[in-house]
Design a protein around this motif. Sequence first.
Motif, PDB file in Angstrom:
ATOM      1  N   PHE A  10     -15.613  15.667 -42.447  1.00 37.18           N
ATOM      2  CA  PHE A  10     -15.936  14.247 -42.369  1.00 37.18           C
ATOM      3  C   PHE A  10     -16.681  13.928 -41.078  1.00 37.18           C
ATOM      4  O   PHE A  10     -17.666  13.190 -41.083  1.00 37.18           O
ATOM      5  CB  PHE A  10     -14.650  13.410 -42.453  1.00 37.18           C
ATOM      6  CG  PHE A  10     -14.870  11.948 -42.213  1.00 37.18           C
ATOM      7  CD1 PHE A  10     -15.442  11.154 -43.177  1.00 37.18           C
ATOM      8  CD2 PHE A  10     -14.524  11.378 -40.995  1.00 37.18           C
ATOM      9  CE1 PHE A  10     -15.651   9.809 -42.948  1.00 37.18           C
ATOM     10  CE2 PHE A  10     -14.732  10.042 -40.757  1.00 37.18           C
ATOM     11  CZ  PHE A  10     -15.302   9.240 -41.746  1.00 37.18           C
ATOM     12  N   PHE A  11     -16.220  14.493 -39.968  1.00 35.55           N
ATOM     13  CA  PHE A  11     -16.843  14.202 -38.681  1.00 35.55           C
ATOM     14  C   PHE A  11     -18.259  14.769 -38.606  1.00 35.55           C
ATOM     15  O   PHE A  11     -19.163  14.129 -38.067  1.00 35.55           O
ATOM     16  CB  PHE A  11     -15.977  14.752 -37.539  1.00 35.55           C
ATOM     17  CG  PHE A  11     -16.207  14.055 -36.247  1.00 35.55           C
ATOM     18  CD1 PHE A  11     -15.717  12.777 -36.044  1.00 35.55           C
ATOM     19  CD2 PHE A  11     -16.936  14.655 -35.247  1.00 35.55           C
ATOM     20  CE1 PHE A  11     -15.943  12.120 -34.856  1.00 35.55           C
ATOM     21  CE2 PHE A  11     -17.163  14.003 -34.049  1.00 35.55           C
ATOM     22  CZ  PHE A  11     -16.671  12.733 -33.863  1.00 35.55           C
ATOM     23  N   ALA A  14     -20.495  12.473 -40.645  1.00 38.82           N
ATOM     24  CA  ALA A  14     -20.739  11.224 -39.936  1.00 38.82           C
ATOM     25  C   ALA A  14     -21.746  11.421 -38.800  1.00 38.82           C
ATOM     26  O   ALA A  14     -22.675  10.612 -38.634  1.00 38.82           O
ATOM     27  CB  ALA A  14     -19.427  10.662 -39.393  1.00 38.82           C
ATOM     28  N   CYS A  15     -21.582  12.463 -38.022  1.00 44.35           N
ATOM     29  CA  CYS A  15     -22.482  12.697 -36.883  1.00 44.35           C
ATOM     30  C   CYS A  15     -23.891  13.044 -37.336  1.00 44.35           C
ATOM     31  O   CYS A  15     -24.871  12.505 -36.818  1.00 44.35           O
ATOM     32  CB  CYS A  15     -21.925  13.799 -35.987  1.00 44.35           C
ATOM     33  SG  CYS A  15     -20.500  13.279 -35.032  1.00 44.35           S
ATOM     34  N   GLY A  17     -25.194  12.321 -40.221  1.00 45.85           N
ATOM     35  CA  GLY A  17     -25.734  11.121 -40.865  1.00 45.85           C
ATOM     36  C   GLY A  17     -26.291  10.143 -39.842  1.00 45.85           C
ATOM     37  O   GLY A  17     -27.337   9.528 -40.058  1.00 45.85           O
ATOM     38  N   ALA A  18     -25.594   9.995 -38.729  1.00 46.55           N
ATOM     39  CA  ALA A  18     -26.087   9.116 -37.666  1.00 46.55           C
ATOM     40  C   ALA A  18     -27.379   9.661 -37.064  1.00 46.55           C
ATOM     41  O   ALA A  18     -28.314   8.906 -36.800  1.00 46.55           O
ATOM     42  CB  ALA A  18     -25.026   8.954 -36.585  1.00 46.55           C
ATOM     43  N   LEU A  42     -22.315   7.722 -30.090  1.00 46.42           N
ATOM     44  CA  LEU A  42     -22.478   9.099 -30.547  1.00 46.42           C
ATOM     45  C   LEU A  42     -22.550  10.065 -29.372  1.00 46.42           C
ATOM     46  O   LEU A  42     -21.992  11.161 -29.437  1.00 46.42           O
ATOM     47  CB  LEU A  42     -23.740   9.210 -31.398  1.00 46.42           C
ATOM     48  CG  LEU A  42     -23.944  10.501 -32.167  1.00 46.42           C
ATOM     49  CD1 LEU A  42     -22.821  10.685 -33.171  1.00 46.42           C
ATOM     50  CD2 LEU A  42     -25.271  10.487 -32.862  1.00 46.42           C
ATOM     51  N   GLY A  46     -18.943  11.066 -29.845  1.00 47.27           N
ATOM     52  CA  GLY A  46     -19.220  12.073 -30.860  1.00 47.27           C
ATOM     53  C   GLY A  46     -19.518  13.446 -30.303  1.00 47.27           C
ATOM     54  O   GLY A  46     -19.023  14.454 -30.816  1.00 47.27           O
TER      55      GLY A  46
END
Length: 93
Positions: A10-11, A14-15, A17-18, A42, A46
């Motif tokens: 998941f992480f 998310a990273c 994707g950002a 981030l 992140g």
Amino acid sequence: MQDQAIFPLFFNFACYGAVLMFAISAFFHMWSGAHSIAMLGLIVVGLPVIIIQAIKLSRTWHASACHRALCISSYLFPVALASCIGLSFAFEQ
């Protein structure tokens, strides 16, 4: 029970994707204050978390192919973030 890789997966999504969102926004010259706050988050949150995650995942290297892919992508995240920042400077007019 085998170690689950749900949180690291998941992480990573998310990273990355950002980073993809920042690259697309920089390419189309659409940058806002929300993008700046997200980039700061981030970099400050992140990046250290994903590096710690990569170190922890290197211990589970032999568990499965998923763990190996997550470990490699976690180690390559700083490169992806740096290339996104470089792209934003390259497309700046």
